[in-house]
Scaffold this motif. Structure first.
Motif, PDB file in Angstrom:
ATOM      1  N   UNK A   1      11.868  -1.023  -6.112  1.00  0.00           N
ATOM      2  CA  UNK A   1      11.285   0.311  -5.942  1.00  0.00           C
ATOM      3  C   UNK A   1       9.794   0.318  -6.233  1.00  0.00           C
ATOM      4  N   UNK A   2       9.302  -0.700  -6.867  1.00  0.00           N
ATOM      5  CA  UNK A   2       7.875  -0.754  -7.172  1.00  0.00           C
ATOM      6  C   UNK A   2       7.102  -1.392  -6.037  1.00  0.00           C
ATOM      7  N   UNK A   3       5.980  -1.975  -6.391  1.00  0.00           N
ATOM      8  CA  UNK A   3       5.111  -2.506  -5.345  1.00  0.00           C
ATOM      9  C   UNK A   3       5.505  -3.918  -4.919  1.00  0.00           C
TER      10      UNK A   3
ATOM     11  N   UNK B   1       6.886  -4.731  -1.379  1.00  0.00           N
ATOM     12  CA  UNK B   1       6.048  -4.488  -0.201  1.00  0.00           C
ATOM     13  C   UNK B   1       5.529  -5.793   0.388  1.00  0.00           C
TER      14      UNK B   1
ATOM     15  N   UNK C   1      -2.449  -7.651  -6.049  1.00  0.00           N
ATOM     16  CA  UNK C   1      -3.161  -6.675  -6.883  1.00  0.00           C
ATOM     17  C   UNK C   1      -2.573  -6.630  -8.293  1.00  0.00           C
ATOM     18  N   UNK C   2      -3.343  -6.101  -9.260  1.00  0.00           N
ATOM     19  CA  UNK C   2      -2.809  -5.957 -10.613  1.00  0.00           C
ATOM     20  C   UNK C   2      -1.688  -4.927 -10.625  1.00  0.00           C
ATOM     21  N   UNK C   3      -0.769  -5.077 -11.556  1.00  0.00           N
ATOM     22  CA  UNK C   3       0.334  -4.142 -11.672  1.00  0.00           C
ATOM     23  C   UNK C   3       0.411  -3.641 -13.099  1.00  0.00           C
ATOM     24  N   UNK C   4       0.357  -2.336 -13.267  1.00  0.00           N
ATOM     25  CA  UNK C   4       0.522  -1.831 -14.629  1.00  0.00           C
ATOM     26  C   UNK C   4       1.958  -1.349 -14.760  1.00  0.00           C
ATOM     27  N   UNK C   5       2.731  -2.144 -15.453  1.00  0.00           N
ATOM     28  CA  UNK C   5       4.129  -1.804 -15.692  1.00  0.00           C
ATOM     29  C   UNK C   5       4.284  -1.487 -17.168  1.00  0.00           C
TER      30      UNK C   5
ATOM     31  N   UNK D   1      -2.190   0.983 -10.575  1.00  0.00           N
ATOM     32  CA  UNK D   1      -1.544   2.274 -10.454  1.00  0.00           C
ATOM     33  C   UNK D   1      -0.056   2.065 -10.347  1.00  0.00           C
ATOM     34  N   UNK D   2       0.682   2.699 -11.238  1.00  0.00           N
ATOM     35  CA  UNK D   2       2.124   2.631 -11.075  1.00  0.00           C
ATOM     36  C   UNK D   2       2.655   4.018 -10.790  1.00  0.00           C
TER      37      UNK D   2
ATOM     38  N   UNK E   1       3.121   6.308  -0.014  1.00  0.00           N
ATOM     39  CA  UNK E   1       2.820   5.016  -0.621  1.00  0.00           C
ATOM     40  C   UNK E   1       2.366   5.161  -2.066  1.00  0.00           C
TER      41      UNK E   1
ATOM     42  N   UNK F   1       2.244   5.247  -5.900  1.00  0.00           N
ATOM     43  CA  UNK F   1       3.105   4.565  -6.859  1.00  0.00           C
ATOM     44  C   UNK F   1       3.595   3.222  -6.363  1.00  0.00           C
ATOM     45  N   UNK F   2       3.387   2.946  -5.088  1.00  0.00           N
ATOM     46  CA  UNK F   2       3.801   1.642  -4.553  1.00  0.00           C
ATOM     47  C   UNK F   2       2.625   0.677  -4.529  1.00  0.00           C
TER      48      UNK F   2
ATOM     49  N   UNK G   1      -1.689  -0.047  -5.343  1.00  0.00           N
ATOM     50  CA  UNK G   1      -2.787   0.403  -6.201  1.00  0.00           C
ATOM     51  C   UNK G   1      -3.690   1.398  -5.475  1.00  0.00           C
TER      52      UNK G   1
END
Lengths: 334, 195
Positions: free
Chosen positions: A254-256, A259, A314-318, B29-30, B132, B134-135, B137
């Motif tokens: 469900x996150x990035x 993709x 890209x960076x991911x802030x989790x 960005x989350x 898009x 939250x998916x 940045x």
């Protein structure tokens, strides 16, 4: 002493030598290299010896003739010098021609080292990683992986080379010479490893900011172990075991992540980044940039731009919980 | 005089600045950017057309959030890459449109303003545009916004792309004549009630 040990472990870790050959292709290239080396060494020693002799003799003569008339050349002596020079030019041409012949013969013998029905790998270069597909007539048996390929010991393997962005070049010094990956122009390379081991390949054509971090790990396995590895890679991703890993899978899907990345057997089917179906079975992360440990993986996920500036991830802030869950899930993808 | 001219030319070089690429300051960005306006649109017949009120996106103190992206050829080219990667081409094709509306013309259903385009990508739009937010940045969304706007020539010519890496299906972004946006106000046709 400590420094020396560290230096030694470094050189062992990054050892890539075209002279420590592991296959017939590299052996032939190394033999050619040694031929060039020894012939050129002998010529160099002879030239330096001739120079030292000439200096020594000329010095002795100039002392002897300093009071006499200016040096003159009689025609007989001049003709002798001309003959010597002509002879040396002919000798040089013969040696260069012999080199040319040796190169041509090495090229021919390299081109003859092929077979049919063996393993075929489709290797595609991206900035800055490698996608590998093990081809198979049955589509469901095709294996997709990244940055680490396994090959069976003692069998010729065909690698078809493609590039999706700029010109890259594959160089596994222990196995073969360099071969370019050119966008829009398929290339091919046959490699063979005669003893099991890990051979590190490298992009050998400057391809951008992270060119130095574009490593391909080639692992030569005995045939039975290779078959076992290939069968394991064909299986779809392992389902998450516990609740944490299940949460991690949810974060991934469900996150990035999904993709760009694919995990076979889930809905994640991004085709622009390395396939992660069996990420935990690989030795390194980010094309040989980091060892594949949970700590490095966490750092890579959170801030890839710190590790490999310019890479496409890209960076991911989790949140800490989500990150731990994701790590638990990825750890299970053997 | 000649010496002076040469000196001036050399000095003029000092005025050149290299375009800055700072991959490290990509804002992670989350979640959807805070303060981004929620669309009042709903799928189905209960939908109401979007209001023309100004956007409430929180702007950084130093200026508009899209300014650094719209002035950087690198950011626009990243936008072009992501336009392929995130499969914008799946619906909008290479700008000519397909399932989704064309992006290289002068019609802007929800407005040509960068913030409106940003909102379209973050929240999605009725009739198929996915959200898009939250998916990906925020910086990548702004790169996409810059690229989408460059397709109809709304960006300075020097940051627009000169050519494609693959087969050319239309003139390059740089060759597009700036198209004055139309349909800036009024009810978007796609948001009208069926019937």
């Amino acid at each position: 002493m400590n420094l020396l040990e560290r230096l030694q472990s470094l050189t062992e870790r990054f050892a890539q030598s075209a002279l420590e050959t592991a296959g017939p292709q590299a052996e032939r290239i190394a033999a050619l290299w040694w031929l060039f080396f020894w012939v050129c060494t002998i010529i160099f020693v002879l030239v330096v010896a001739a120079l030292v002799f000439a200096l020594y003799r000329g010095r002795a003569r100039s002392v002897e003739e300093s009071s006499g008339p200016a040096v003159t050349l009689d025609s007989g002596r001049e003709a002798g010098i001309h003959r010597k020079i002509f002879g040396l030019i002919v000798l040089t041409a013969i040696i260069l021609f012999a080199f040319l012949l040796a190169t041509e013969m090495t090229g021919r013998s390299l081109a003859s080292l092929t077979s049919s029905g063996g393993v075929t790998i489709e290797l595609t270069g991206y900035r800055w990683w490698w996608r590998a597909r093990y081809l198979d007539p049955a589509p469901e048996r095709i294996v997709v992986t990244a940055n680490e390929i396994h090959i069976p010991v003692g069998k010729p393997v065909l690698i078809n080379l493609y590039s999706r962005d700029v010109i890259h070049s594959l160089w596994v010094p222990e196995l073969h010479g360099k071969r370019d990956l050119i966008p829009g122009h398929p290339n091919a390379l046959w490699i063979q490893a005669d003893r099991p081991g890990r051979y590190d390949g490298q992009c050998a054509e400057f391809c951008g900011q992270q060119h130095a971090h574009m490593r391909l790990i080639v692992i030569a396995d005995p045939p039975d172990r290779f078959d076992a590895w290939l069968d394991a890679q064909r299986v779809t991703a392992q389902a998450p075991g516990d609740d944490t890993a299940k949460r991690g899978m949810e974060v991934f899907l469900t996150g990035s992540c999904a993709l760009c990345h694919a995990i076979q057997g889930t809905d994640a089917n991004g085709q622009v980044a390395p396939d992660l179906t069996h990420i935990a079975s690989r030795a390194t992360l980010a094309a040989g940039t980091l060892p594949n440990t949970p700590g490095h993986l966490a750092g890579w996920i959170v801030d890839p731009q710190h590790v490999k500036p310019g890479a496409a991830m890209p960076p991911n802030s989790l949140s800490a919980e989500d990150l731990q869950a994701l790590l638990a899930y990825l750890k299970g993808l053997r | 005089m000649k010496v002076l001219t040469c000196l001036m030319l050399v000095l003029a070089l000092a005025g050149c600045t290299r375009e800055r690429r700072k991959p490290t300051d990509v804002a992670p960005s989350s979640a959807r950017p805070e303060g981004s306006p929620e669309s009042a649109l709903q799928p189905g017949p209960t939908g109401t057309p979007p209001s023309a009120e100004p956007s409430a996106v929180a702007l950084p103190a130093e200026g508009m959030p899209h300014a650094p992206y719209e002035q950087s050829a690198w950011a626009v080219s990243e936008g072009k890459r992501l336009y392929q990667w995130y499969n914008c081409v799946g619906c909008h094709a290479n700008g000519g449109g397909g399932m989704g509306p064309p992006l290289m013309d002068d019609k802007w259903i929800y407005g040509s303003d960068p913030i409106k385009v940003h909102q379209s990508i973050v929240d999605g739009r009725p009739n198929g545009m996915p959200a898009f937010g939250g998916k990906i940045p925020d910086s990548q969304i702004w790169q996409l916004v810059a690229y989408v706007r460059s397709m109809s020539g709304l960006l300075p010519k020097d940051v627009r792309q000169t050519r494609s890496d693959h087969m050319s299906v239309r003139p390059s972004e740089q060759a597009m004549r700036p198209a004055k946006p139309k349909n800036e106000a009024g009810t978007p046709p796609s948001a009208e009630r069926p019937g």
